[in-house]
Design a protein around this motif. Structure first.
Motif, PDB file in Angstrom:
ATOM      1  N   ALA A 176       0.830  -1.213   0.000  1.00  0.00           N
ATOM      2  CA  ALA A 176       0.000   0.000   0.000  1.00  0.00           C
ATOM      3  C   ALA A 176       0.859   1.255   0.000  1.00  0.00           C
ATOM      4  O   ALA A 176       0.559   2.234  -0.694  1.00  0.00           O
ATOM      5  CB  ALA A 176      -0.927  -0.017   1.217  1.00  0.00           C
ATOM      6  N   ARG A 177       1.925   1.225   0.761  1.00  0.00           N
ATOM      7  CA  ARG A 177       2.819   2.392   0.782  1.00  0.00           C
ATOM      8  C   ARG A 177       3.577   2.512  -0.541  1.00  0.00           C
ATOM      9  O   ARG A 177       3.842   3.626  -1.009  1.00  0.00           O
ATOM     10  CB  ARG A 177       3.802   2.260   1.946  1.00  0.00           C
ATOM     11  N   LEU A 178       3.905   1.362  -1.124  1.00  0.00           N
ATOM     12  CA  LEU A 178       4.688   1.393  -2.357  1.00  0.00           C
ATOM     13  C   LEU A 178       3.874   1.925  -3.533  1.00  0.00           C
ATOM     14  O   LEU A 178       4.392   2.676  -4.364  1.00  0.00           O
ATOM     15  CB  LEU A 178       5.207  -0.014  -2.677  1.00  0.00           C
ATOM     16  N   VAL A 179       2.589   1.510  -3.619  1.00  0.00           N
ATOM     17  CA  VAL A 179       1.776   1.913  -4.774  1.00  0.00           C
ATOM     18  C   VAL A 179       0.957   3.167  -4.491  1.00  0.00           C
ATOM     19  O   VAL A 179       0.119   3.550  -5.312  1.00  0.00           O
ATOM     20  CB  VAL A 179       0.828   0.773  -5.195  1.00  0.00           C
ATOM     21  N   ALA A 180       1.156   3.798  -3.343  1.00  0.00           N
ATOM     22  CA  ALA A 180       0.410   5.021  -3.034  1.00  0.00           C
ATOM     23  C   ALA A 180       0.597   6.101  -4.098  1.00  0.00           C
ATOM     24  O   ALA A 180      -0.361   6.811  -4.435  1.00  0.00           O
ATOM     25  CB  ALA A 180       0.812   5.540  -1.656  1.00  0.00           C
ATOM     26  N   PRO A 181       1.794   6.275  -4.679  1.00  0.00           N
ATOM     27  CA  PRO A 181       1.926   7.305  -5.727  1.00  0.00           C
ATOM     28  C   PRO A 181       1.056   7.050  -6.946  1.00  0.00           C
ATOM     29  O   PRO A 181       0.777   7.987  -7.698  1.00  0.00           O
ATOM     30  CB  PRO A 181       3.419   7.237  -6.085  1.00  0.00           C
ATOM     31  N   ALA A 182       0.630   5.797  -7.163  1.00  0.00           N
ATOM     32  CA  ALA A 182      -0.215   5.516  -8.329  1.00  0.00           C
ATOM     33  C   ALA A 182      -1.529   6.279  -8.248  1.00  0.00           C
ATOM     34  O   ALA A 182      -2.071   6.709  -9.279  1.00  0.00           O
ATOM     35  CB  ALA A 182      -0.474   4.013  -8.445  1.00  0.00           C
ATOM     36  N   ARG A 201       4.667  18.714 -11.938  1.00  0.00           N
ATOM     37  CA  ARG A 201       4.678  17.265 -11.782  1.00  0.00           C
ATOM     38  C   ARG A 201       5.282  16.893 -10.433  1.00  0.00           C
ATOM     39  O   ARG A 201       6.352  17.384 -10.071  1.00  0.00           O
ATOM     40  CB  ARG A 201       5.488  16.634 -12.914  1.00  0.00           C
ATOM     41  N   PRO A 202       4.609  16.013  -9.685  1.00  0.00           N
ATOM     42  CA  PRO A 202       5.185  15.608  -8.390  1.00  0.00           C
ATOM     43  C   PRO A 202       6.375  14.698  -8.590  1.00  0.00           C
ATOM     44  O   PRO A 202       6.516  14.017  -9.611  1.00  0.00           O
ATOM     45  CB  PRO A 202       4.019  14.867  -7.712  1.00  0.00           C
ATOM     46  N   ARG A 203       7.226  14.681  -7.604  1.00  0.00           N
ATOM     47  CA  ARG A 203       8.400  13.813  -7.604  1.00  0.00           C
ATOM     48  C   ARG A 203       8.155  12.638  -6.685  1.00  0.00           C
ATOM     49  O   ARG A 203       7.535  12.777  -5.628  1.00  0.00           O
ATOM     50  CB  ARG A 203       9.633  14.586  -7.126  1.00  0.00           C
ATOM     51  N   GLU A 208      10.561   4.046 -10.849  1.00  0.00           N
ATOM     52  CA  GLU A 208       9.549   3.625 -11.825  1.00  0.00           C
ATOM     53  C   GLU A 208       8.372   4.596 -11.856  1.00  0.00           C
ATOM     54  O   GLU A 208       7.906   5.007 -12.928  1.00  0.00           O
ATOM     55  CB  GLU A 208       9.062   2.212 -11.498  1.00  0.00           C
ATOM     56  N   PHE A 209       7.879   4.974 -10.656  1.00  0.00           N
ATOM     57  CA  PHE A 209       6.764   5.917 -10.613  1.00  0.00           C
ATOM     58  C   PHE A 209       7.182   7.291 -11.124  1.00  0.00           C
ATOM     59  O   PHE A 209       6.376   8.004 -11.739  1.00  0.00           O
ATOM     60  CB  PHE A 209       6.213   6.022  -9.191  1.00  0.00           C
ATOM     61  N   ASP A 210       8.394   7.678 -10.870  1.00  0.00           N
ATOM     62  CA  ASP A 210       8.868   8.961 -11.368  1.00  0.00           C
ATOM     63  C   ASP A 210       8.918   8.960 -12.889  1.00  0.00           C
ATOM     64  O   ASP A 210       8.570   9.949 -13.533  1.00  0.00           O
ATOM     65  CB  ASP A 210      10.246   9.262 -10.782  1.00  0.00           C
ATOM     66  N   ARG A 211       9.296   7.844 -13.480  1.00  0.00           N
ATOM     67  CA  ARG A 211       9.316   7.748 -14.940  1.00  0.00           C
ATOM     68  C   ARG A 211       7.899   7.765 -15.502  1.00  0.00           C
ATOM     69  O   ARG A 211       7.637   8.381 -16.552  1.00  0.00           O
ATOM     70  CB  ARG A 211      10.040   6.478 -15.362  1.00  0.00           C
ATOM     71  N   ILE A 212       6.971   7.087 -14.814  1.00  0.00           N
ATOM     72  CA  ILE A 212       5.576   7.109 -15.266  1.00  0.00           C
ATOM     73  C   ILE A 212       5.018   8.522 -15.198  1.00  0.00           C
ATOM     74  O   ILE A 212       4.317   8.990 -16.111  1.00  0.00           O
ATOM     75  CB  ILE A 212       4.733   6.143 -14.414  1.00  0.00           C
ATOM     76  N   ALA A 213       5.318   9.223 -14.095  1.00  0.00           N
ATOM     77  CA  ALA A 213       4.846  10.604 -13.971  1.00  0.00           C
ATOM     78  C   ALA A 213       5.436  11.487 -15.063  1.00  0.00           C
ATOM     79  O   ALA A 213       4.753  12.359 -15.612  1.00  0.00           O
ATOM     80  CB  ALA A 213       5.201  11.142 -12.584  1.00  0.00           C
TER      81      ALA A 213
END
Length: 446
Positions: A176-182, A201-203, A208-213
């Motif tokens: 849950a903490r890992l996928v919270a940025p999704a 854009r948030p950091r 991986e999430f930073d690249r998706i953002a």
């Protein structure tokens, strides 16, 4: 189901499988341990009797006056192990090691371990001075074996269940903490294009999430440029359409109108110069004049639809009143047309005013030509504040189908939608039970 829940359930399933494996292993280990303990007990008893074969017996090796003593050999029996001792001609003696019997095993476990009842016991010979004087047989007591196995299974199973629950919970929390940025990325995608001001854009800590953002941010940039280009093309298309309509109206008026005038003049000349005995010639000339009059009327109607009134001179409200009056005169008493104007229409941008006029023209055409209404209401209203949206509503009772009109729009409705969208507005069609209500909203501020 969310990704953390999926991961937690899968970790729980894996942990439960491990729990089952741990319990099966503990059962196997308990059975093997009992078998080992039986062999150890048999070996210890045989060794003790080999050193002192007369102790604990009334056999020949014991003095006659000596009373039988407790056999010390049975003290070597482990808990839950039974032994049968045979010495020479003496009767066989059975002894069982003490066990507490507090953990009563369930029936299914006793039934499972009862299958081992036919297993041969552990046998050891009692050898005294190189001579076999007896045998010892040892085996696990069924009740004690089941109790011991159940105790170990409970211990292993409880530990495994606790570890499984803890692992699933910690895995869920970590996921849950890992996928919270999704969730933040999804919210950004959902509001893509809705916000007038783009947010930075948030950091994210995860690469991986930073690249998706970053990819989503790039997509937003491309969509913004594409939307701006599309809006520019739509505005240019509307302008080109108006230019083409004006050019076509001029050509029809200058060329086709002059031709009709010439044909009418020739027909009138033929009718005037025809001899008295040529009534047929005069009739033909009159027929030509009638056809020319009909064509002139059709041309006048086409020019009225093609030419845009001077909205800057007469105003949008007066232009709409003229449009309604022309349609009423053309349609007669049925249907009845009604126009209602509310709000301040002064200062309307030229493109907004012309688009509202064209939209009203097209929606009236659709209502009168594709239905059989008994009345048609037009209402134009401009909001006094904010974006000052001008809303044009055309409501008829012609029995049209709004769903079908949206699914299979004609060229006229497609052009209306494109014209409205070019100005950042919207078009909606809804059914009223007796007909269709079309509503076009166009921002007129800025």
């Amino acid at each position: 189901m969310s990704l953390p829940a999926h991961l937690g359930l899968r970790l729980l399933a894996v942990a439960l499988l491990c729990c089952g494996g741990a319990m099966a292993w503990s059962l196997w280990e308990a059975r093997a341990s009992l078998r080992t303990e039986a062999e150890v007990s048999a070996a210890r008893i045989a060794a003790q009797y080999a050193r002192q074969p007369g102790l604990g017996s009334a056999g020949p090796a014991a003095p006659a006056a000596t009373a039988p003593q407790p056999a010390p050999a049975i003290l070597t029996l482990l808990p839950g192990i039974c032994a049968e001792i045979r010495l020479a001609a003496e009767a066989a003696r059975r002894h069982c090691g003490d066990w507490d019997g507090l953990d009563a095993a369930p029936g299914w476990l006793r039934s499972l371990l009862a299958r081992d009842a036919g297993t041969p016991p552990a046998l050891r010979d009692i050898v005294y001075r190189d001579r076999i004087i007896g045998t010892v047989a040892a085996w696990p007591d069924p009740a004690a074996a089941a109790s011991g196995a159940w105790h170990q299974m409970r211990l292993a199973g409880g530990l495994a269940i606790a570890l499984a629950t803890t692992t699933a919970l910690l895995g869920w929390l970590a996921a849950a903490r890992l996928v919270a940025p999704a969730a933040r990325i999804v919210r950004g995608l959902e509001t893509l294009g809705a916000d007038a001001v783009r947010r930075p854009r948030p950091r994210f800590a995860a690469v991986e999430f930073d690249r998706i953002a970053a990819a989503c941010d790039g997509l937003a940039e491309r969509l913004s440029r594409a939307e701006a280009a599309r809006a520019g093309l739509m505005q240019r298309l509307v302008a080109v359409q108006e230019e083409e309509r004006e050019a076509l109206a001029r050509d029809l008026h200058d060329a086709f109108g002059q031709c009709l005038a010439a044909v009418g003049a020739r027909a009138a000349s033929i009718e005037a110069a025809a001899p008295e005995d040529r009534a047929d010639l005069r009739a033909d000339a009159q027929g030509i004049e009638a056809v020319v009059a009909t064509m002139r009327e059709s041309l006048r109607g086409a020019l009225a639809r093609l030419e845009l009134p001077d909205l800057a001179e007469i105003g949008l409200a007066a232009a709409l009143q003229g449009l309604v009056a022309d349609w009423q005169a053309h349609a007669g008493a049925n249907p009845s047309l009604h126009l209602d104007v509310a709000g301040d229409l002064a200062g309307l941008p030229r493109d907004a005013a012309s688009s509202l006029y064209r939209v009203a023209q097209e929606l009236l055409t659709n209502a009168l030509r594709h239905g059989r209404p008994s009345r048609v209401f037009l209402r134009l209203e401009r909001a006094p504040e904010g974006r000052q949206v001008a809303t044009l509503t055309v409501d008829d009772d012609g029995g049209g189908d709004a769903v079908r009109a949206l699914a299979e729009p004609g060229r006229g409705l497609t052009g209306v939608r494109a014209r409205v969208a070019a100005l950042g507005g919207s078009l909606s069609l809804t059914g009223t039970g007796s007909g269709i209500r079309a509503c076009a909203a166009i921002p007129t501020a800025g």
